[in-house]
Design a protein around this motif. Structure first.
Motif, short mmCIF file in Angstrom:
data_model
loop_
_atom_site.label_atom_id
_atom_site.label_comp_id
_atom_site.label_asym_id
_atom_site.label_seq_id
_atom_site.Cartn_x
_atom_site.Cartn_y
_atom_site.Cartn_z
N PHE A 134 -3.72 13.15 1.73
CA PHE A 134 -2.82 12.22 1.03
C PHE A 134 -2.85 10.86 1.68
O PHE A 134 -3.03 10.73 2.90
N GLY A 135 -2.68 9.87 0.89
CA GLY A 135 -2.57 8.51 1.40
C GLY A 135 -2.06 7.61 0.30
O GLY A 135 -1.67 8.07 -0.77
N ALA A 136 -2.06 6.35 0.57
CA ALA A 136 -1.51 5.41 -0.40
C ALA A 136 -2.32 4.12 -0.42
O ALA A 136 -2.86 3.71 0.61
N VAL A 137 -2.40 3.55 -1.58
CA VAL A 137 -2.94 2.21 -1.74
C VAL A 137 -1.80 1.30 -2.16
O VAL A 137 -1.03 1.62 -3.06
N ILE A 138 -1.66 0.21 -1.47
CA ILE A 138 -0.68 -0.82 -1.83
C ILE A 138 -1.43 -1.90 -2.59
O ILE A 138 -2.49 -2.35 -2.14
N ALA A 139 -0.90 -2.28 -3.72
CA ALA A 139 -1.64 -3.17 -4.62
C ALA A 139 -0.87 -4.46 -4.90
O ALA A 139 0.35 -4.50 -4.81
N LEU A 140 -1.63 -5.49 -5.24
CA LEU A 140 -1.05 -6.75 -5.71
C LEU A 140 -0.96 -6.70 -7.23
O LEU A 140 -1.96 -6.66 -7.93
N ASN A 141 0.29 -6.67 -7.71
CA ASN A 141 0.57 -6.59 -9.14
C ASN A 141 0.82 -7.98 -9.68
O ASN A 141 1.67 -8.72 -9.16
N LEU A 142 0.12 -8.36 -10.74
CA LEU A 142 0.27 -9.67 -11.37
C LEU A 142 1.02 -9.47 -12.68
O LEU A 142 0.53 -8.80 -13.59
N ALA A 196 -11.23 7.96 3.86
CA ALA A 196 -10.28 8.74 3.07
C ALA A 196 -9.89 8.06 1.76
O ALA A 196 -9.38 8.72 0.86
N PHE A 197 -10.13 6.76 1.65
CA PHE A 197 -9.80 6.07 0.41
C PHE A 197 -10.61 6.59 -0.77
O PHE A 197 -10.26 6.36 -1.92
N GLU A 198 -11.72 7.26 -0.50
CA GLU A 198 -12.54 7.79 -1.57
C GLU A 198 -12.06 9.16 -2.04
O GLU A 198 -12.45 9.61 -3.12
N THR A 199 -11.22 9.85 -1.26
CA THR A 199 -10.92 11.26 -1.56
C THR A 199 -9.43 11.60 -1.66
O THR A 199 -9.10 12.73 -2.01
N MET A 200 -8.54 10.67 -1.36
CA MET A 200 -7.12 11.02 -1.33
C MET A 200 -6.60 11.42 -2.71
O MET A 200 -7.10 10.97 -3.74
N GLU A 201 -5.58 12.31 -2.70
CA GLU A 201 -5.02 12.84 -3.95
C GLU A 201 -3.54 12.49 -4.06
O GLU A 201 -2.83 12.39 -3.06
N ARG A 202 -3.11 12.37 -5.32
CA ARG A 202 -1.71 12.09 -5.59
C ARG A 202 -1.28 12.85 -6.83
O ARG A 202 -2.09 13.17 -7.70
N ALA A 217 -10.16 3.46 -4.07
CA ALA A 217 -9.01 2.55 -4.13
C ALA A 217 -8.90 1.93 -5.52
O ALA A 217 -7.80 1.79 -6.08
N LEU A 218 -10.04 1.53 -6.09
CA LEU A 218 -10.02 0.98 -7.44
C LEU A 218 -9.56 2.02 -8.45
O LEU A 218 -8.80 1.72 -9.38
N ASP A 219 -10.02 3.27 -8.29
CA ASP A 219 -9.63 4.32 -9.22
C ASP A 219 -8.12 4.52 -9.27
O ASP A 219 -7.55 4.78 -10.33
N LEU A 220 -7.47 4.38 -8.12
CA LEU A 220 -6.03 4.60 -8.07
C LEU A 220 -5.24 3.48 -8.74
O LEU A 220 -4.05 3.64 -8.99
N THR A 221 -5.87 2.37 -9.00
CA THR A 221 -5.17 1.27 -9.68
C THR A 221 -5.69 1.08 -11.11
O THR A 221 -5.41 0.06 -11.74
N THR A 222 -6.42 2.06 -11.62
CA THR A 222 -6.98 1.97 -12.97
C THR A 222 -6.04 2.59 -13.99
O THR A 222 -5.55 3.70 -13.80
N ALA A 223 -5.78 1.86 -15.07
CA ALA A 223 -4.89 2.32 -16.13
C ALA A 223 -5.58 3.43 -16.94
O ALA A 223 -6.80 3.59 -16.88
N PRO A 224 -4.81 4.22 -17.69
CA PRO A 224 -5.41 5.30 -18.49
C PRO A 224 -6.50 4.81 -19.44
O PRO A 224 -7.44 5.56 -19.73
N VAL A 239 -4.54 -5.14 -8.26
CA VAL A 239 -5.62 -5.36 -7.30
C VAL A 239 -5.33 -4.55 -6.04
O VAL A 239 -4.34 -4.81 -5.36
N PRO A 240 -6.15 -3.54 -5.70
CA PRO A 240 -5.92 -2.82 -4.44
C PRO A 240 -5.95 -3.82 -3.28
O PRO A 240 -6.80 -4.69 -3.22
N MET A 241 -4.98 -3.67 -2.35
CA MET A 241 -4.92 -4.63 -1.25
C MET A 241 -5.15 -3.98 0.12
O MET A 241 -5.96 -4.43 0.90
N HIS A 242 -4.40 -2.94 0.41
CA HIS A 242 -4.56 -2.23 1.68
C HIS A 242 -3.98 -0.84 1.49
O HIS A 242 -3.45 -0.51 0.43
N GLY A 243 -4.08 -0.01 2.51
CA GLY A 243 -3.54 1.33 2.35
C GLY A 243 -3.42 2.06 3.67
O GLY A 243 -3.82 1.57 4.72
#
Length: 438
Positions: free
Chosen positions: A305-313, A382-388, A134-141, A148-152
């Motif tokens: 496949f799945g999704a992480v919904i994040a809190l964007n500041l 699945a949060f450890e393995t999902m692809e996008r 989940a953290l990886d999916l919200t990490t910038a290049p 902040v990952p919140m739920h998914g």
């Protein structure tokens, strides 16, 4: 629940940003912080009235314990790209937004997110508490945290076990078993359809198609960030996906069609997110014990496949507004407040925090208790393995947000579902993608 009084009235009549341009323009003339208005805004894609009541209750509790306040603005998910553009143009961006990953990439790619604030909130909660995926999916290049990952939620194939057993069908985890099941289940003369997947120009269609492409080792980008949507693997995936329309309800199907046909027993096999768990749990006609879940699809390789919904500041907010937003992010992801949020949509909103996913408080929900332990654990894991599509070997390509905001993948899905030639579609959509990112 929000208090039912004049306090509740303040938020219960929520405003769609696009539908109240005159009102927000007027508000913009009144003082305020860096976002150009007097209100400190919280955007959310939770547009359902019952969820808004829960969120408003959380906001009331937050304001009773902290300095500052936030006003909820609910936005339809498919409207988020246009709302970002219009809010940015009018200096009306929120201080915090609960959004999917694609708009997060849009905001982050344009330098509109405060990575420092996101890192701060993650540190307050405890970085080790988050599932790494989940953290990886919200990490910038560059390695910073965009949000902040919140739920998914996790997407897969939901099917009726008794019908599969009756017809001697295997679990639909690969292309062959999926097609075999769709053919066997298809009985349009009796208003039953073999399979329902997304086939309109919507986010749902792109989400449904992703594991088909990735299971055939097809991508939108290669490792160098070049568009490869016209690869042989992508053409094969589009062609196969288009062939499923032969066993689908007439017309271009959206998520409501998948949900309704499954719940009404017009289809016994659909591709859908784990949000279906709540609908099944609330139904007197569908037995959760009879519903199977295949969390991945396999052809050349296995993909889910799945999704992480994040809190964007938002970095466009004033320092005071951003501090309130960060405090709320920590508040709503801690203890009973986090559980209250997740229980708005049991099975659809799954925890990205390890301790919460294993807690008795989270499992203490009548909908979740109807499902077997394996299904719930598979979703959390699945949060450890999902692809996008927007990620290649762990590297994010924010340019993909420009592709999704124009629904270019979804357009390809709609076209092949309508019978267009897959090779032609892949080549033409790839050219449009190159024009967008270049």
């Amino acid at each position: 629940m929000a208090r039912q009084s004049t306090d509740a009235t303040r938020r219960t009549v929520l405003r769609s940003i696009g539908a109240t341009a005159a009102l927000t323009a007027a508000a913009g003339c009144v003082g305020g912080g860096g976002n150009g208005g007097a209100e400190n805004r919280f955007w959310s894609t939770q547009v359902e009235e019952d969820r808004q009541q829960v969120i408003n209750g959380l906001l009331d509790r937050f304001e009773s314990e902290h300095d500052g306040d936030l006003e909820l603005h609910a936005i339809e998910e498919d409207d988020v790209p246009s709302q970002i553009s219009s809010a940015q143009a009018s200096d009306r961006l929120p201080s915090i937004a609960e959004l999917p990953l694609d708009p997060m990439q849009t905001l982050g790619g344009e330098g509109l997110l405060s990575t420092d604030a996101a890192e701060d909130v993650i540190g307050r909660i405890g970085e080790d508490e988050f599932f790494e995926g989940a953290l990886d999916l919200t990490t910038a290049p560059n390695g910073d945290r965009f949000a902040v990952p919140m739920h998914g939620w996790v997407q897969g194939f939901w099917y009726r076990r008794d019908r599969f057993e009756e017809l001697g069908l295997d679990e639909p985890t690969d292309w062959d078993s999926l097609l075999e099941a769709a053919e066997a289940l298809h009985d349009p003369d009796n208003d039953e359809y073999g399979i329902v997947v997304g086939s309109d120009e919507t986010a749902f269609a792109r989400q449904c198609f992703t594991p088909f492409a990735r299971s055939n080792d097809a991508r939108v980008f290669n490792e160098d960030g070049e568009i490869v949507f016209d690869s042989d693997g992508m053409v094969e995936a589009l062609e196969f996906y288009g062939s499923l329309s032969e066993y689908s309800p007439p017309g271009n199907n959206v998520w409501e069609d998948a949900n309704n046909t499954f719940m009404n027993e017009q289809s016994h096999l659909i591709e859908y997110s784990s949000y279906i768990m709540g609908d099944v749990g609330d139904s007197d006609d569908v037995d959760a014990e009879n519903v199977g879940f295949a969390p991945f699809l396999e052809n050349e390789r296995q993909s889910s496949f799945g999704a992480v919904i994040a809190l964007n500041l938002l970095d466009t907010a004033s320092e005071d507004e951003r501090e309130v937003a960060a405090d709320f992010a920590e508040f709503v992801m801690t203890d009973e407040e986090y559980i209250d949020w997740l229980h708005m949509a049991p099975g659809g909103m799954n925890p990205v925090l390890r301790e919460a996913s294993e807690s008795e408080a989270y499992r203490d929900n009548e909908v979740l208790q109807e499902w077997d332990e394996e299904t719930i654990e598979n979703i959390s894991g699945a949060f450890e393995t999902m692809e996008r599509f927007g990620y290649v070997d762990g590297e994010m390509f924010p340019e993909f947000s420009e592709i999704t905001s124009r629904f270019l993948v979804a357009e390809a899905v709609r076209r092949v579902s309508d019978g267009d030639d897959a090779q032609t579609v892949a080549e033409e959509q790839a050219e449009q993608m190159r024009d967008v990112v270049n």
